[in-house]
Design a protein around this motif. Structure first.
Motif, PDB file in Angstrom:
ATOM      1  N   ILE A   1      54.806  71.682  32.272  1.00  0.00           N
ATOM      2  CA  ILE A   1      54.127  71.994  33.486  1.00  0.00           C
ATOM      3  C   ILE A   1      54.785  70.952  34.547  1.00  0.00           C
ATOM      4  O   ILE A   1      55.149  70.996  35.674  1.00  0.00           O
ATOM      5  N   LEU A   2      54.077  69.604  33.905  1.00  0.00           N
ATOM      6  CA  LEU A   2      53.950  68.395  34.920  1.00  0.00           C
ATOM      7  C   LEU A   2      55.269  67.627  34.749  1.00  0.00           C
ATOM      8  O   LEU A   2      55.526  66.701  35.789  1.00  0.00           O
ATOM      9  N   GLY A   3      56.196  68.003  33.957  1.00  0.00           N
ATOM     10  CA  GLY A   3      57.516  67.152  33.940  1.00  0.00           C
ATOM     11  C   GLY A   3      57.350  65.950  33.323  1.00  0.00           C
ATOM     12  O   GLY A   3      56.237  65.753  32.488  1.00  0.00           O
ATOM     13  N   VAL A   4      58.278  65.124  33.382  1.00  0.00           N
ATOM     14  CA  VAL A   4      58.347  63.646  32.621  1.00  0.00           C
ATOM     15  C   VAL A   4      57.082  62.787  33.221  1.00  0.00           C
ATOM     16  O   VAL A   4      57.345  62.503  34.616  1.00  0.00           O
ATOM     17  N   GLN A   5      56.099  61.962  32.606  1.00  0.00           N
ATOM     18  CA  GLN A   5      55.373  61.113  33.013  1.00  0.00           C
ATOM     19  C   GLN A   5      55.350  59.708  32.043  1.00  0.00           C
ATOM     20  O   GLN A   5      55.947  60.108  31.182  1.00  0.00           O
ATOM     21  N   HIS A   6      55.113  58.812  32.780  1.00  0.00           N
ATOM     22  CA  HIS A   6      54.873  57.522  32.179  1.00  0.00           C
ATOM     23  C   HIS A   6      53.751  56.848  32.348  1.00  0.00           C
ATOM     24  O   HIS A   6      53.115  57.052  33.423  1.00  0.00           O
TER      25      HIS A   6
ATOM     26  N   THR B   1      53.628  70.050  25.205  1.00  0.00           N
ATOM     27  CA  THR B   1      53.576  68.706  25.646  1.00  0.00           C
ATOM     28  C   THR B   1      54.097  67.746  24.428  1.00  0.00           C
ATOM     29  O   THR B   1      53.472  67.793  23.387  1.00  0.00           O
ATOM     30  N   LEU B   2      54.922  66.907  24.689  1.00  0.00           N
ATOM     31  CA  LEU B   2      55.475  65.986  23.835  1.00  0.00           C
ATOM     32  C   LEU B   2      55.121  64.560  24.329  1.00  0.00           C
ATOM     33  O   LEU B   2      55.640  64.055  25.348  1.00  0.00           O
ATOM     34  N   ARG B   3      54.448  63.641  23.313  1.00  0.00           N
ATOM     35  CA  ARG B   3      54.288  62.311  23.888  1.00  0.00           C
ATOM     36  C   ARG B   3      54.469  61.279  22.647  1.00  0.00           C
ATOM     37  O   ARG B   3      54.286  61.482  21.493  1.00  0.00           O
ATOM     38  N   LEU B   4      55.371  60.371  23.178  1.00  0.00           N
ATOM     39  CA  LEU B   4      55.752  59.413  22.424  1.00  0.00           C
ATOM     40  C   LEU B   4      54.972  57.922  22.657  1.00  0.00           C
ATOM     41  O   LEU B   4      55.144  57.683  24.162  1.00  0.00           O
TER      42      LEU B   4
END
Length: 93
Positions: A70-75, A42-45
């Motif tokens: 696993i969950l893909g791209v989220q915002h 997981t990468l979070r910016l």
């Protein structure tokens, strides 16, 4: 521990904050989860901006871009109202 052995997962994060005036500031936080395992990463910016309405109140807006295996791209977006209580050292504001 898990039923069939030991599972180890770790991560790292770093952030930088700065002010360009007495009332305005901005920052960036980067999170990386999935160390040492190379799957389920997981990468979070998280860029953020802060406005100090008074000496005791701040408003912070933050946006999160999350890229998860696993969950893909989220915002996600957050708006916080932060207040300070109690005595503190005097300063020029």
């Amino acid at each position: 521990e898990v039923p069939f052995g030991v599972e180890t997962e770790g991560g790292i994060y770093s952030y930088i904050l700065g002010n360009w005036s007495k009332r305005w500031g901005a920052g960036l936080r980067v999170d990386y989860l999935g160390i040492p395992k190379e799957s389920d990463r997981t990468l979070r910016l998280s860029p953020m901006v802060t406005f100090r309405t008074t000496e005791w109140f701040r408003i912070k807006a933050q946006y999160d871009f999350i890229d998860d295996d696993i969950l893909g791209v989220q915002h996600a977006a957050f708006l916080q109202w932060i207040f300070t209580m109690g005595p503190h050292a005097p300063h020029n504001y």
